[in-house]
Scaffold this active site. Structure first.
Site, PDB file in Angstrom:
ATOM      1  CB  SER A 229      13.629  45.686  13.626  1.00  0.00           C
ATOM      2  OG  SER A 229      14.440  46.716  14.112  1.00  0.00           O
ATOM      3  CB  SER A 267      18.370  44.907  11.536  1.00  0.00           C
ATOM      4  OG  SER A 267      17.219  44.122  11.409  1.00  0.00           O
ATOM      5  CG  ASP A 269      17.530  41.534  13.499  1.00  0.00           C
ATOM      6  OD1 ASP A 269      16.471  42.052  13.076  1.00  0.00           O
ATOM      7  OD2 ASP A 269      18.606  41.595  12.886  1.00  0.00           O
TER       8      ASP A 269
END
Lengths: 354, 354, 354, 354
Positions: A229, A267, A269
């Site tokens: 992340s 991740s 994001d």
């Protein structure tokens, strides 16, 4: 020494005086860093778009989801109404609810908010579970309120602090990073500031130099788990509406891409973008049904897009340059970026000065 | 000589045998190149995910909008239903409707489609109006049908051909480019192929080297008009559903970012992603109300994401390396990438071989 | 006699003077109706938000996708830039490209547009293939230009005309319908006008009365094919930005729901919303980088939402009341709504006058 | 007596045996009702899609945002990954974070989840601040865990209970309501269950009868504040993937529209849709990179769409019929629906039995 201290310049635009998100007038940042015993390596970072009562004077905003495998609080109302009404708080994954609850406390107790019964707290996160015993959920309301109370303008602490205390990036120690750009006066002279909480993977590049490849430091199997992340916060004084703020936010992912980030499956994001232009504040209550606003035309957004890309790339690199070795839970260790080795590599690539 | 012919390697994954979108089994590409008199520099590129009747055997698909200042046809149905039912056609901005009409003709006249009364043609575009008298709209139904008819597997012509005939990129001559990646057998051994139509701006980087900065070749005013855009088509044999294809498509923008692209206001950047996995074809009509499908789990998508990023970066560079000088309407001229100068620069950066 | 001529009132808000989309100042509507031989039953409807050069003076706009199984042209640019720059054209499914091409012709040939090289035509459609030999694609550029040229303010022809010539709705003959609402002066006094092209199914209700159930006139198997769809165009003089126009558009689906519409799988249901407020026009070119705009606050949108719901419901009903029996291709026949039977039903339900 | 006890039938499809969301095999519902002193009127409702470990066996899911002025937790990950991994909890607006935190506790402490370090809690809300002193945030972790622990199949308590304890709807007392539909065996025989937490406004209609208009009971000024909202949860055993679940969710808003709901500016209207089909469960960990799934084709979704519309309309009405008079904070009072008056009205409309 930050990245530019080594003579490394990212992109073509000028930075602001501090090369930090706080170059945008009125913006404040505060950290609560929690390093306790062998196993707690986490914290809170608070970002205040302005110093007034944010609930009473909301700011135009947007959130772009680069990859939604994350727990950010507050997305849908920002999307619907185009504004943000609390400080932005970053912390670890499992502490999002408690941080959100603290933002409600903060908002309810501010003067003028005595009758407020609905608040949309904005909390982002990355998962510091490799170094931090995240399941303990040690972040308290007080930690969040402290981060807000201590927020200040001026230079921003980077690296192992606040929400970046226990994070990892490209296999190295990650953390908090920041950077800014000022676009030429003829294009409006606006400032774009970025702050990141880096905790992601990929194939690291430094200003284009394939560091991970040269140092043979990346996972061949690309088995990134759910612990990645990157949180990216962009603040600008350019008068953008929420639609163009979302477009601005989208560009930050290109900056992340330039560092070798790949937005892996796990991740989360997210990019939060805010405009602090005073003429466009949104009062909670108003006698007028009309908002008189001055927005930049679509045609004039491109320089800001470039600024967001460059400042994001540099903020990520700054987080890596500032972070230091850390040992945490289960004796897990993250080494800082091997700066000497990398600077030598850069020297070989003859890129210093560019 | 393509990029790799100079010893330049992009990324860390292996390419397919031809380093082209046609490395994905069954994919065909065809061009119609229109160079007429002093003012016509345009064309059509057709991409066929498989050689059967696409309407009768639809393919899982998604379209990601990098920047929606463009005229792509077919977006909303792909978003709603998760599939594509025609070849993909690329052309110039003002010829989208005629190309879409040609795709309807193509579909209606295929055997088995005698009763079809609804077709969702997919047409992408970029604006070649700097070199091409785009207002003349010279592209005909026949040009589109020819591109489809001539489509073949095998190596793909790049540069000044098909829909890339008159395009520009980073101030140089752009065009069609392609590349592919094969992920390790242990991760599935899938192939990801990319084809691009490059017509956008930014601050050019070649494999990380800041070419535009070094050659001082970029617009200080960043006043990109409405004539930008990049079309990106990704095809993979990995069994992805439309949700994960949209995630895959999103990653292509990170590859564009690595070349220095900034998705300027006027750049219509779209990514079309398709899975050709045979087990997941979607029959137009079926006796069964159920589709039996085998999809890759979310957790296993990351290597494909990296493949899409790398292949997009390289496809863009391939388009620039293949394109040649062109003079067009109003004596406008676009020079090809100054390859010698750039190779010298690369030599200085000692990056050859990496 | 329109619906209100029978004493049936939909909702609680007042209609405009003509109870038509043209109640919004400056709006014009034009039809080209194509009834040829035994098999052609189709046409074109053009809606002009204002009478100036729309490309030079764009209008804030949004498109909401109720169900995206349709071929509407122009969605992505409207989403990205928040405006519309051509008239809106409605026609049949397979004629969308030719209608879009005609809108390009229209735009290129307008004075002041000599240098325009990029146009985003907006074309909606429904599938009239049950009564019309849609595969013949008879709609020509001239038909579209005629519809635009003939557009006028004043009352709007409804039923079997323009793009509604060959459509079907709830198993009856559908077509074009329109309605409007004026919100109370204290709430701004704004007008909301709606025009629909009805071609969808469900379980018909008239002002709440379960007509389909009473008359036992609905498909038990709910096997709606791909030939459904409803196009809804909302225009208001309220100063809404594109974000709130999208919210307004979303409400139209609630109005469709009230008539018994169910947005079946095959129904391409799109809502286009436009604000004509003069102070918010968006000039194509401008010396100023800033747009000075006056937008209604989020808090003040609710009355407009209700207006959109009511006007959509009534516009759909008006299309059904205006449509007449039609025989078309393959001797397919659609009967008009059995008005006498239904009015008797209403009488029994004692709802007249309410 | 529920709505059907008065002989009122909504729609044309059959209900399940209990006419409740628990008609979907395996679904459980539990309430914690908090009525304390003069000022606390709130609670928690928990919905369990199945009785196993939801984190280890995730369910395909989607969330549709009818109107995003709300604080629902968990949206972005569901959008990205297409599944839900915790029970669904409903509560009041300001208690979302504490409920989300409780869901993390619940998940971390389940057997097999010892190593889980990332959880996406799903919490919906409406604002019961008219009857409840919402600023006190009395909902505790224990209240949430109790609601989950007490969850059971069988009939579902409706009205002033759980998260519906203090809510208002159409100016009357709202609350929890539920309903279900079973589609014909030939169309798959699937069950669609709906549960709602009603707290919204508009112009009330009961099965099409304009109750609010007849009783002159609606706000002329349409000044709905930020205290509205409706949470809708749909669960089905039909094998839908997340894309078609989002489409299903979207239809629920048409059901809300039929009751006279208008999705006012301040109404946070969210629809969560889940498929419990056992063959499509998503294991947290798996040896296989492939998911073998059986999904309903797009073409076969329409009957489910109708079922969702009808069950949502009826669930809302059931919440109103079950709710009882309540006095709360500041002596605010909400009266229950005046059932006798309304039944008389229905009698006059002769709609009983239809």
């Amino acid at each position: 020494i930050r990245l530019r201290g080594y003579g490394i310049e990212i992109g073509v635009l000028q930075t602001g005086p501090m090369n930090a998100i706080t170059d945008v007038q009125g913006v404040k940042v505060g950290h609560t860093t929690l390093i306790q015993g062998d196993d707690i390596r986490t914290g809170v970072t608070a970002i205040l778009p302005h110093s007034g009562n944010l609930f009473q004077e909301k700011v135009p905003a947007a959130i772009y989801i680069g990859n939604g495998f994350g727990k950010l609080a507050g997305y849908t109302q920002v999307k619907e109404l185009g504004n943000i009404e609390t400080p932005i708080v970053l912390t670890n994954t499992l502490s999002v609810p408690r941080a959100a609850d603290a933002l409600i406390t903060y908002t309810l107790m501010q003067p003028e908010n005595e009758n407020v019964r609905s608040v949309n707290p904005i909390v982002g996160e990355t998962n510091d579970g490799y170094l931090n015993d995240i399941r303990k959920r040690v972040v308290t309301e007080k930690d969040v309120l402290n981060a807000i109370a201590q927020a200040s303008d001026g230079p921003v602490e980077e690296g192992n602090c606040g929400a970046g205390t226990g994070t990892s990036c490209f296999g190295y120690k990650g953390g908090i990073g920041t950077s800014s750009r000022v676009i030429p006066e003829k294009l409006g002279g606006y400032t774009v500031g970025v702050l990141v909480q880096t905790n992601f993977g990929g194939i690291f590049k430094l200003n284009g130099i394939p560091v991970a490849k040269e140092l043979d430091n990346y996972s061949r199997m690309l088995k990134y788990g759910s612990d990645g992340s990157c949180m990216i916060v962009i603040i600008t004084d350019a008068p953008l509406d929420s639609r163009n703020l979302e477009r601005l936010a989208k560009r930050a992912m290109l900056g992340l891409g330039r560092t070798g980030g790949i937005a892996s499956n796990g991740s989360g994001d997210y990019v939060i973008a805010i405009s602090t232009a005073e003429e466009n504040r949104i009062p909670y209550e108003s006698d007028s049904p009309i908002l008189y606003q001055n927005f930049l035309r679509n045609n004039n957004t491109t320089p800001l897009f470039l600024a967001a890309i460059e400042a994001t790339e540099e903020a990520i690199l700054n987080s890596l340059f500032a972070a230091e070795d850390m040992i945490g839970v289960d004796n897990h260790e993250r080494k800082a970026l091997p700066k000497e080795e990398i600077l030598e590599l850069i020297e070989n690539y003859r890129m210093l000065g560019h």
